[in-house]
Design a protein around this motif. Structure first.
Motif, PDB file in Angstrom:
ATOM      1  N   ALA A 143      55.350 134.474  71.383  1.00  0.00           N
ATOM      2  CA  ALA A 143      55.358 133.610  70.771  1.00  0.00           C
ATOM      3  C   ALA A 143      55.869 133.322  69.983  1.00  0.00           C
ATOM      4  N   ALA A 144      54.368 134.602  69.243  1.00  0.00           N
ATOM      5  CA  ALA A 144      54.817 133.858  67.220  1.00  0.00           C
ATOM      6  C   ALA A 144      56.284 134.809  67.002  1.00  0.00           C
ATOM      7  N   LEU A 145      56.587 135.482  67.486  1.00  0.00           N
ATOM      8  CA  LEU A 145      58.721 136.230  67.474  1.00  0.00           C
ATOM      9  C   LEU A 145      59.353 135.146  67.957  1.00  0.00           C
ATOM     10  N   LEU A 148      60.081 132.413  65.498  1.00  0.00           N
ATOM     11  CA  LEU A 148      60.772 133.086  64.004  1.00  0.00           C
ATOM     12  C   LEU A 148      61.385 133.127  64.370  1.00  0.00           C
ATOM     13  N   THR A 149      62.219 133.404  65.696  1.00  0.00           N
ATOM     14  CA  THR A 149      63.903 133.588  66.140  1.00  0.00           C
ATOM     15  C   THR A 149      64.387 132.400  66.223  1.00  0.00           C
ATOM     16  N   ALA A 150      64.133 131.439  66.345  1.00  0.00           N
ATOM     17  CA  ALA A 150      64.870 129.670  66.805  1.00  0.00           C
ATOM     18  C   ALA A 150      64.517 129.486  64.734  1.00  0.00           C
ATOM     19  N   ILE A 151      63.695 129.420  64.447  1.00  0.00           N
ATOM     20  CA  ILE A 151      63.372 128.258  63.202  1.00  0.00           C
ATOM     21  C   ILE A 151      64.699 129.718  62.416  1.00  0.00           C
ATOM     22  N   ASP A 152      64.214 131.072  62.139  1.00  0.00           N
ATOM     23  CA  ASP A 152      65.506 131.781  61.082  1.00  0.00           C
ATOM     24  C   ASP A 152      66.653 131.472  61.683  1.00  0.00           C
ATOM     25  N   LEU A 158      61.912 132.697  57.657  1.00  0.00           N
ATOM     26  CA  LEU A 158      60.611 132.989  58.166  1.00  0.00           C
ATOM     27  C   LEU A 158      58.677 131.951  57.916  1.00  0.00           C
ATOM     28  N   PRO A 159      58.998 131.428  58.639  1.00  0.00           N
ATOM     29  CA  PRO A 159      57.406 130.909  57.270  1.00  0.00           C
ATOM     30  C   PRO A 159      56.789 131.381  57.555  1.00  0.00           C
ATOM     31  N   LEU A 269      65.857 141.253  63.934  1.00  0.00           N
ATOM     32  CA  LEU A 269      64.712 142.118  63.799  1.00  0.00           C
ATOM     33  C   LEU A 269      64.215 141.881  64.648  1.00  0.00           C
ATOM     34  N   ALA A 270      63.886 140.306  65.437  1.00  0.00           N
ATOM     35  CA  ALA A 270      62.320 139.876  66.126  1.00  0.00           C
ATOM     36  C   ALA A 270      63.294 140.667  67.577  1.00  0.00           C
ATOM     37  N   GLY A 271      64.839 141.098  68.139  1.00  0.00           N
ATOM     38  CA  GLY A 271      65.176 141.231  69.379  1.00  0.00           C
ATOM     39  C   GLY A 271      64.671 142.139  68.977  1.00  0.00           C
ATOM     40  N   GLY A 272      64.713 143.292  67.454  1.00  0.00           N
ATOM     41  CA  GLY A 272      64.832 144.964  67.661  1.00  0.00           C
ATOM     42  C   GLY A 272      63.542 144.885  68.385  1.00  0.00           C
ATOM     43  N   GLY A 273      62.317 144.043  67.633  1.00  0.00           N
ATOM     44  CA  GLY A 273      60.671 144.022  68.782  1.00  0.00           C
ATOM     45  C   GLY A 273      60.116 143.716  69.405  1.00  0.00           C
TER      46      GLY A 273
END
Length: 295
Positions: A143-145, A148-152, A158-159, A269-273
């Motif tokens: 959920a956090a990722l 972060l993906t959409a906000i960035d 990246l808050p 980065l989130a996609g890599g995660g």
């Protein structure tokens, strides 16, 4: 997959759809809340420094409270308040045919996509770890990722309100045995993740005089290192770099790069995660090296 596991995973997936609906609110409102906070802090600094009169108004002041819960969701075009049956994940968007029921303004397809992505990730976590505390931990990670993906992508922000809890959550999850990563590897992963991009940032800035990325990227990679261990950092960075370069080149040819000609690195980065979560670091490393013709 047995029937029981499938049922549990489906229930968790439905919960993911609901969480995804809330993440849409987070993605939209959290950057606005940050902007208002910055404006208030700048105004207060101006008053304290004598640059503004003590009675200067706060440009961020609003006649109503504004946070993740208040006011209720509404159409940004006409102000129509979203009714409960217009806020059912995915189904309401399909029923309304992607338009506001009052003014018929188009509703972005990203809303149901975020809900579907979150539901699918929750389903995958429950399918893998069952009805357990580990599933809850990894669902929170997903959920956090997603947020972060959409906000960035929207704001290049990246808050800290998300990245820092994600970092500490990874360390605590490791300490509690909710991940397969030993605490020592998690701590080393967090430190190495931060220092790796910090070093790249300063090397690029000293060489060019420009900033190639933001501090939020350091914190995000540190968080990923805490959740997956230091061993996963190289696959994550390689995958993010390759996919980011491909997307950036495609956007350049399509003349769709935003002002400043940059592409935020956080989503990759989130996609890599996500890739490491679903397939493991070794398969990701092998796949990336294959794409590069090195495997």
């Amino acid at each position: 997959m047995t029937g029981s596991i499938l049922t549990d995973a489906t229930l968790v997936g439905i919960l993911g759809l609901l969480v995804g609906s809330f993440l849409n609110v987070v993605v939209h409102r959290l950057p606005l809340m940050m902007e208002r906070q910055w404006a208030a802090e700048c105004t207060q600094y101006g008053r304290d420094a004598g640059l503004l009169p003590q009675g200067a108004s706060n440009p961020a002041a609003q006649p109503e409270r504004f946070n993740l819960w208040t006011p209720r969701s509404r159409c940004p075009s006409c102000g129509h308040g979203v009714r409960w049956y217009e806020n059912i994940p995915v189904l309401s968007w399909l029923f309304l045919r992607g338009r506001c029921s009052a003014c018929r303004t188009r509703i972005s397809v990203r809303y149901p996509l975020i809900e579907l992505a979150t539901g699918a990730l929750f389903f995958a976590c429950a399918q893998r770890w069952g009805w357990s505390a580990s599933t809850a931990a990894w669902c929170a990670f997903c959920a956090a990722l997603v947020a972060l993906t959409a906000i960035d992508w929207d704001t290049t922000l990246l808050p800290d309100d998300i990245t820092l809890p994600l970092l500490w959550g990874g360390l605590l999850a490791s300490a509690a045995g909710l991940t397969a990563v030993p605490l020592q590897d998690a701590v080393l992963g967090a430190a190495a993740g931060y220092l790796t991009l910090w070093s790249v940032y300063w090397a690029f800035k000293l060489a060019t005089g420009k900033e190639g990325m933001g501090y939020g990227d350091f914190k995000l990679l540190a968080a990923l290192g805490a959740w997956f261990g230091w061993q996963a950092l190289v696959p994550i960075i390689l995958l993010a770099s390759v996919i980011g370069a491909v997307v950036g080149i495609a956007m350049k040819f399509a003349n769709s790069l935003r002002e400043g000609k940059y592409v935020p690195f956080g989503p990759f980065l989130a996609g890599g995660g996500f890739a490491v979560l679903l397939w493991g670091p070794q398969r990701i490393m092998h796949g990336v090296l294959g794409l590069m013709g090195l495997a």
